[in-house]
Design a protein around this motif. Sequence first.
Motif, PDB file in Angstrom:
ATOM      1  N   ALA A  33     -12.465 -79.887  30.538  1.00  0.00           N
ATOM      2  CA  ALA A  33     -12.528 -81.329  30.305  1.00  0.00           C
ATOM      3  C   ALA A  33     -11.449 -82.060  31.088  1.00  0.00           C
ATOM      4  CB  ALA A  33     -12.392 -81.619  28.810  1.00  0.00           C
ATOM      5  N   GLY A  34     -10.255 -81.487  31.133  1.00  0.00           N
ATOM      6  CA  GLY A  34      -9.175 -82.105  31.883  1.00  0.00           C
ATOM      7  C   GLY A  34      -9.452 -82.155  33.366  1.00  0.00           C
ATOM      8  N   HIS A  35     -10.163 -81.143  33.863  1.00  0.00           N
ATOM      9  CA  HIS A  35     -10.438 -81.088  35.297  1.00  0.00           C
ATOM     10  C   HIS A  35     -11.403 -82.183  35.722  1.00  0.00           C
ATOM     11  CE1 HIS A  35     -10.738 -79.235  39.246  1.00  0.00           C
ATOM     12  NE2 HIS A  35     -12.068 -79.278  39.146  1.00  0.00           N
ATOM     13  N   ILE A  36     -12.352 -82.542  34.862  1.00  0.00           N
ATOM     14  CA  ILE A  36     -13.328 -83.572  35.244  1.00  0.00           C
ATOM     15  C   ILE A  36     -13.097 -84.876  34.476  1.00  0.00           C
ATOM     16  CG2 ILE A  36     -15.060 -81.879  35.914  1.00  0.00           C
ATOM     17  CD1 ILE A  36     -16.531 -82.439  33.301  1.00  0.00           C
ATOM     18  N   SER A  37     -11.937 -84.978  33.832  1.00  0.00           N
ATOM     19  CA  SER A  37     -11.517 -86.217  33.159  1.00  0.00           C
ATOM     20  C   SER A  37     -12.508 -86.684  32.085  1.00  0.00           C
ATOM     21  CB  SER A  37     -11.309 -87.347  34.192  1.00  0.00           C
ATOM     22  OG  SER A  37     -10.348 -86.972  35.157  1.00  0.00           O
ATOM     23  N   CYS A  38     -12.788 -85.800  31.138  1.00  0.00           N
ATOM     24  CA  CYS A  38     -13.599 -86.171  29.987  1.00  0.00           C
ATOM     25  C   CYS A  38     -13.012 -85.497  28.759  1.00  0.00           C
ATOM     26  CB  CYS A  38     -15.069 -85.753  30.182  1.00  0.00           C
ATOM     27  SG  CYS A  38     -15.345 -83.975  30.149  1.00  0.00           S
ATOM     28  N   SER A  39     -13.603 -85.688  27.609  1.00  0.00           N
ATOM     29  CA  SER A  39     -13.090 -85.089  26.382  1.00  0.00           C
ATOM     30  C   SER A  39     -13.649 -83.680  26.206  1.00  0.00           C
ATOM     31  CB  SER A  39     -13.480 -85.940  25.172  1.00  0.00           C
ATOM     32  OG  SER A  39     -14.882 -85.890  24.948  1.00  0.00           O
ATOM     33  N   SER A  40     -12.923 -82.855  25.465  1.00  0.00           N
ATOM     34  CA  SER A  40     -13.424 -81.512  25.173  1.00  0.00           C
ATOM     35  C   SER A  40     -14.681 -81.590  24.312  1.00  0.00           C
ATOM     36  CB  SER A  40     -12.347 -80.682  24.461  1.00  0.00           C
ATOM     37  OG  SER A  40     -11.939 -81.315  23.255  1.00  0.00           O
ATOM     38  N   GLY A  41     -14.788 -82.665  23.512  1.00  0.00           N
ATOM     39  CA  GLY A  41     -15.993 -82.854  22.716  1.00  0.00           C
ATOM     40  C   GLY A  41     -17.218 -83.034  23.581  1.00  0.00           C
ATOM     41  N   ILE A  43     -17.661 -81.714  26.584  1.00  0.00           N
ATOM     42  CA  ILE A  43     -17.990 -80.378  27.104  1.00  0.00           C
ATOM     43  C   ILE A  43     -18.722 -79.580  26.036  1.00  0.00           C
ATOM     44  CG2 ILE A  43     -17.067 -78.207  27.967  1.00  0.00           C
ATOM     45  CD1 ILE A  43     -16.893 -80.517  29.947  1.00  0.00           C
ATOM     46  N   SER A  44     -18.271 -79.695  24.798  1.00  0.00           N
ATOM     47  CA  SER A  44     -18.938 -78.996  23.695  1.00  0.00           C
ATOM     48  C   SER A  44     -20.391 -79.443  23.561  1.00  0.00           C
ATOM     49  CB  SER A  44     -18.192 -79.244  22.382  1.00  0.00           C
ATOM     50  OG  SER A  44     -18.849 -78.635  21.299  1.00  0.00           O
ATOM     51  N   HIS A  45     -20.609 -80.746  23.667  1.00  0.00           N
ATOM     52  CA  HIS A  45     -21.967 -81.268  23.563  1.00  0.00           C
ATOM     53  C   HIS A  45     -22.838 -80.794  24.729  1.00  0.00           C
ATOM     54  CE1 HIS A  45     -21.579 -83.632  19.996  1.00  0.00           C
ATOM     55  NE2 HIS A  45     -20.656 -84.458  20.494  1.00  0.00           N
ATOM     56  N   VAL A  46     -22.253 -80.735  25.931  1.00  0.00           N
ATOM     57  CA  VAL A  46     -23.004 -80.247  27.093  1.00  0.00           C
ATOM     58  C   VAL A  46     -23.394 -78.791  26.880  1.00  0.00           C
ATOM     59  CG1 VAL A  46     -22.894 -79.698  29.551  1.00  0.00           C
ATOM     60  CG2 VAL A  46     -21.981 -81.880  28.726  1.00  0.00           C
TER      61      VAL A  46
END
Length: 277
Positions: A33-41, A43-46
């Motif tokens: 998430a940090g690498h693509i500037s989004c939340s870990s949540g 990534i979890s949803h993806v």
Amino acid sequence: MEESDERKAPDVRFGQALFRQRRRAGRTQEALAGHISCSSGHISHVENGRRPLSEADVSKVDDFLGAGGRLIRVYGDLYEPENVDWLGQLHELQAEADVIREYHNSIFPGVVQRAGYAEAVFKSGSSWLSAEEVADSVKLRLERSAVVLGAGGPEYHVVMDDIVLHRPVACPGIMKDQIDATIELAESGRIMLQLHGWDQLPNPGLDGPYSILMSAGAPDLVHVESIYGGQTTDDPLSVRRFGVLFSRLQANARSPGSSVALLKEWSEKYGRSARSA
């Protein structure tokens, strides 16, 4: 209705591929998430198939996880159908399934094909291929089959029309080799095989081969194929209709034991033909 029933098949399939690659790379959701500037949540949803990954982030994710372009190819196959390698996509779906229910009305299915039989199929249906291209296609088919039939692979149940025995696609020796290999798989318990009488009426499989793929963590799918292309859908009505067709084929077909007995009879017939040739 459960939430999993509402997810779209491409989102679920890509999420599964992303999850496996991230775990293989030893990266956390937080790091990705940090690498693509989004939340870990997010990534979890993806990964759970509840949201798609932005197309702009796919190459970044692929590079960060060291996927070597695999995630890019998977994304393109799932979201850009005009570029789909349908055989490759089918293999991915088969490898990820828990249960495969398959019907074939003209040839032995690719999953169980031996080298000589597969070569004859490619030469017959794709006469424009060079000898090298045929060899490469056969090698790839055998590699993919080994994945599906390997330890931990899906349960595999196939119904084949008798015509696959009555109409040879190669010389008697190759036909015998293919039949014997199929008998071995059936008797080992690795596959469940039934033969549907070619004169059994009505025949619910006249429209051609198809697969029903079932997975615990994704919507059930139907894949309808031809030598030139394939179509996949997770539409519940379509899946249910093909499920009914398969159940009718299964009910009208010979039992697994009787099917193996018939295969052995045809193995002897082709064996006699090969010896007298």
